[in-house]
Design a protein around this motif. Structure first.
Motif, mmCIF file in Angstrom:
data_model
loop_
_atom_site.group_PDB
_atom_site.id
_atom_site.type_symbol
_atom_site.label_atom_id
_atom_site.label_comp_id
_atom_site.label_asym_id
_atom_site.label_seq_id
_atom_site.Cartn_x
_atom_site.Cartn_y
_atom_site.Cartn_z
ATOM 1 N N THR A 49 0.828 -1.215 0.000
ATOM 2 C CA THR A 49 0.000 0.000 0.000
ATOM 3 C C THR A 49 0.861 1.264 0.000
ATOM 4 O O THR A 49 0.486 2.258 -0.633
ATOM 5 C CB THR A 49 -0.955 0.026 1.200
ATOM 6 O OG1 THR A 49 -0.216 -0.136 2.424
ATOM 7 C CG2 THR A 49 -1.993 -1.083 1.082
ATOM 8 N N ASN A 50 2.023 1.225 0.671
ATOM 9 C CA ASN A 50 2.911 2.399 0.648
ATOM 10 C C ASN A 50 3.410 2.665 -0.767
ATOM 11 O O ASN A 50 3.526 3.824 -1.198
ATOM 12 C CB ASN A 50 4.093 2.199 1.594
ATOM 13 C CG ASN A 50 3.697 2.402 3.051
ATOM 14 O OD1 ASN A 50 2.581 2.844 3.344
ATOM 15 N ND2 ASN A 50 4.586 2.070 3.960
ATOM 16 N N ILE A 53 0.621 4.217 -2.627
ATOM 17 C CA ILE A 53 0.454 5.618 -2.220
ATOM 18 C C ILE A 53 1.488 6.484 -2.936
ATOM 19 O O ILE A 53 1.179 7.565 -3.441
ATOM 20 C CB ILE A 53 0.575 5.764 -0.695
ATOM 21 C CG1 ILE A 53 -0.651 5.156 -0.007
ATOM 22 C CG2 ILE A 53 0.722 7.241 -0.301
ATOM 23 C CD1 ILE A 53 -0.536 5.073 1.497
ATOM 24 N N ASP A 54 2.735 6.001 -2.998
ATOM 25 C CA ASP A 54 3.786 6.742 -3.698
ATOM 26 C C ASP A 54 3.446 6.926 -5.173
ATOM 27 O O ASP A 54 3.836 7.928 -5.793
ATOM 28 C CB ASP A 54 5.127 6.008 -3.566
ATOM 29 C CG ASP A 54 5.686 6.046 -2.148
ATOM 30 O OD1 ASP A 54 5.251 6.927 -1.369
ATOM 31 O OD2 ASP A 54 6.527 5.197 -1.814
ATOM 32 N N HIS A 56 0.439 7.294 -6.206
ATOM 33 C CA HIS A 56 -0.804 8.090 -6.197
ATOM 34 C C HIS A 56 -2.035 7.275 -6.574
ATOM 35 O O HIS A 56 -3.080 7.846 -6.921
ATOM 36 C CB HIS A 56 -0.686 9.312 -7.116
ATOM 37 C CG HIS A 56 0.499 10.176 -6.814
ATOM 38 N ND1 HIS A 56 0.596 10.943 -5.669
ATOM 39 C CD2 HIS A 56 1.662 10.377 -7.500
ATOM 40 C CE1 HIS A 56 1.745 11.575 -5.653
ATOM 41 N NE2 HIS A 56 2.419 11.251 -6.755
ATOM 42 N N LEU A 58 -3.400 4.953 -4.347
ATOM 43 C CA LEU A 58 -4.125 5.028 -3.081
ATOM 44 C C LEU A 58 -3.767 6.324 -2.383
ATOM 45 O O LEU A 58 -2.716 6.925 -2.669
ATOM 46 C CB LEU A 58 -3.787 3.839 -2.180
ATOM 47 C CG LEU A 58 -4.180 2.441 -2.656
ATOM 48 C CD1 LEU A 58 -3.715 1.399 -1.646
ATOM 49 C CD2 LEU A 58 -5.679 2.332 -2.880
ATOM 50 N N GLU A 59 -4.612 6.729 -1.445
ATOM 51 C CA GLU A 59 -4.316 7.917 -0.648
ATOM 52 C C GLU A 59 -4.829 7.727 0.768
ATOM 53 O O GLU A 59 -5.821 7.029 0.990
ATOM 54 C CB GLU A 59 -4.938 9.162 -1.277
ATOM 55 C CG GLU A 59 -6.443 9.080 -1.477
ATOM 56 C CD GLU A 59 -7.004 10.277 -2.211
ATOM 57 O OE1 GLU A 59 -6.228 11.215 -2.495
ATOM 58 O OE2 GLU A 59 -8.211 10.292 -2.496
ATOM 59 N N GLU A 60 -4.115 8.310 1.723
ATOM 60 C CA GLU A 60 -4.572 8.290 3.104
ATOM 61 C C GLU A 60 -5.613 9.395 3.270
ATOM 62 O O GLU A 60 -5.389 10.535 2.870
ATOM 63 C CB GLU A 60 -3.397 8.510 4.054
ATOM 64 C CG GLU A 60 -2.402 7.347 4.033
ATOM 65 C CD GLU A 60 -1.266 7.531 5.042
ATOM 66 O OE1 GLU A 60 -1.050 8.689 5.469
ATOM 67 O OE2 GLU A 60 -0.606 6.533 5.377
ATOM 68 N N VAL A 61 -6.750 9.019 3.867
ATOM 69 C CA VAL A 61 -7.877 9.965 3.931
ATOM 70 C C VAL A 61 -8.267 10.313 5.367
ATOM 71 O O VAL A 61 -9.368 10.796 5.614
ATOM 72 C CB VAL A 61 -9.096 9.393 3.177
ATOM 73 C CG1 VAL A 61 -8.812 9.303 1.689
ATOM 74 C CG2 VAL A 61 -9.524 8.036 3.733
ATOM 75 N N LEU A 81 -7.330 4.172 4.192
ATOM 76 C CA LEU A 81 -6.890 4.304 2.802
ATOM 77 C C LEU A 81 -8.091 4.293 1.872
ATOM 78 O O LEU A 81 -9.107 3.648 2.153
ATOM 79 C CB LEU A 81 -5.957 3.145 2.423
ATOM 80 C CG LEU A 81 -4.700 2.927 3.264
ATOM 81 C CD1 LEU A 81 -3.947 1.715 2.760
ATOM 82 C CD2 LEU A 81 -3.822 4.171 3.221
ATOM 83 N N ASN A 84 -7.532 6.778 -5.097
ATOM 84 C CA ASN A 84 -7.459 8.135 -5.640
ATOM 85 C C ASN A 84 -8.141 8.131 -7.003
ATOM 86 O O ASN A 84 -7.577 7.680 -7.994
ATOM 87 C CB ASN A 84 -5.992 8.551 -5.779
ATOM 88 C CG ASN A 84 -5.840 9.908 -6.454
ATOM 89 O OD1 ASN A 84 -6.806 10.662 -6.581
ATOM 90 N ND2 ASN A 84 -4.628 10.203 -6.899
ATOM 91 N N TYR A 87 -6.345 9.427 -10.121
ATOM 92 C CA TYR A 87 -5.035 8.880 -10.499
ATOM 93 C C TYR A 87 -4.937 8.785 -12.015
ATOM 94 O O TYR A 87 -3.931 9.158 -12.623
ATOM 95 C CB TYR A 87 -4.837 7.507 -9.841
ATOM 96 C CG TYR A 87 -3.731 6.685 -10.461
ATOM 97 C CD1 TYR A 87 -2.411 7.110 -10.421
ATOM 98 C CD2 TYR A 87 -4.026 5.477 -11.091
ATOM 99 C CE1 TYR A 87 -1.403 6.347 -10.997
ATOM 100 C CE2 TYR A 87 -3.028 4.703 -11.659
ATOM 101 C CZ TYR A 87 -1.716 5.149 -11.614
ATOM 102 O OH TYR A 87 -0.718 4.399 -12.190
#
Length: 408
Positions: A49-50, A53-54, A56, A58-61, A81, A84, A87
């Protein structure tokens, strides 16, 4: 060295696909909960998941909301999570024998731009490419996007336009358009996914405009050229074996004491509910004097009969009311058979021209003999005429994003 087995890339894609599926259906959701659902270690989920996220994807919400009536937890609240939805963006194209619908959406299938173009039944692959070149550039400019922002293009062709668009091989439910595929790829240099528009409507599902839609069994029932066709859906995927033989629905029995027809069981859908069969029942009373509403709607031509035109006319044409009531009852028997055969949570109707008032009439009839739960499972396809392109967008998003684990 043994090269057999699953590759690292395939394993990575599989894990990412599973995570995207969980986030899509359950999100916003924490890494801990993803780990528990998938049975993957927390460390592995965190690494994957990291990375997403990098990228873009997924995003932390934010943190998990506090439950006022729940147990007070110690320590830091879970970080949630979500996908996005900007994206990447999707372009969808719908083609039938009369029009082309083109649109641009987010990953949530939220429409940003759309255009409808009528034609004279002469839309060739070359003409479509030329048309798309101009329209696509304008749509991207209007949304301040470039082609690098696009996931790809999903194209849906209605069976009525197969010959026009150069169908060369394949089947009705799994068509192949080599000339169109090559023309689009050579011109646009983007991933191109082409399929039957009917199949794409079915894959779009019931909640195409919801970010977090639970996967479910459903039956996509559509009306075409006076006949019924059904595509069962499991989760987000069509049951292709069943869809390929969708004429099975014409053989379902809706009235054991009904009409006989060669090659079909007595009282079959074909014998009782096809446009031809219903027209035969109407013909003895059909005239401008007896059935003025229906006569006007069809311009005096019973071959143009549709289920919606019958229900609408029956509101004022008294000679049609008994025929309409019996037709709706048998229609509901057919729906219940499909509902039971595929353990469907919903039966999704498309192409009938039904209004919300028609739907309520159908549900009321269904509830009388099969209960409220079944009646409420009957829905109209949410994709309206002006948004046919959404079928192509949903297809490219499903096939080109989720099924690839976001590895575009």
């Amino acid at each position: 060295m043994n090269d057999c087995g699953i590759s690292k890339l395939d394993l990575k894609r599989r894990n990412r696909m599973q995570i995207l599926k969980v986030v899509r259906e359950q999100g916003p959701i924490s890494r801990v909960d993803i780990s528990a659902i998938l049975g993957i270690t927390r460390a592995a989920v965190t690494i994957i998941t990291n990375e997403m996220i990098d990228q873009h994807i997924l995003e932390e919400v934010g943190e998990e909301p506090v439950n006022p009536s729940g147990e007070v937890r110690k320590g830091r609240r879970k970080i949630l999570l979500d996908i996005n939805e900007t994206y990447k963006f999707a372009v969808g194209i719908y083609v039938d024998e009369k029009e082309v619908s083109i649109g641009l959406t987010t990953l949530n299938a939220a429409a940003l731009d759309k255009q409808l173009i009528a034609h004279e039944g002469d839309m060739t692959p070359e003409k479509l490419v030329s048309l798309l070149d101009d329209i696509l550039e304008k749509m991207l400019q209007n949304s301040c996007l470039s082609r690098e922002n696009l996931l790809g293009i999903g194209v849906g062709i209605m069976p009525s336009a197969y010959e026009m668009m150069g169908l060369e091989e394949g089947t009705e439910t799994c068509p192949v358009f080599p000339a169109l595929q090559k023309a689009l790829e050579d011109s646009l240099h983007l991933p191109i996914y082409i399929n039957s528009a009917v199949m794409e409507f079915a894959m779009a599902g019931l909640h195409y405009n919801e970010i977090h839609a639970k996967a479910e069994n459903q039956v996509f029932l559509y009306w075409d050229s006076g006949s019924y066709h059904a595509i069962p859906i499991s989760g987000n995927s069509p049951l292709l074996a069943a869809a390929a033989g969708d004429a099975f629905i014409e053989r379902l029995c809706v009235d054991p004491d009904g009409r006989a027809m060669e090659g079909y069981p007595r009282g079959s859908v074909r014998a009782e509910l096809s446009a031809e069969a219903v027209a035969d029942k109407i013909r003895p009373v059909f005239s401008e004097e007896n059935t003025p509403a229906l006569f006007a709607a069809l311009n005096g031509d019973l071959s143009r009969l549709t289920p919606a035109s019958l229900l609408t006319a029956a509101e004022t044409d008294q000679p049609l009311q008994e025929i309409a009531a019996e037709t709706v009852k048998k229609f509901c028997v057919m729906l219940q058979a499909l509902h039971c055969l595929y353990a469907a949570e919903h039966v999704n109707l498309y192409g009938f021209g039904f209004t919300p008032e028609h739907l309520e009439l159908i549900r009321k009839t269904a509830e009388e003999f099969a209960g409220e739960a079944f009646a409420q499972s009957i829905l109209l396809c949410p994709i309206g005429d002006r948004y046919h392109f959404l079928s192509g967008c949903t297809y490219i998003i499903q096939a080109g994003f989720y099924q690839r684990g976001g590895l575009v």
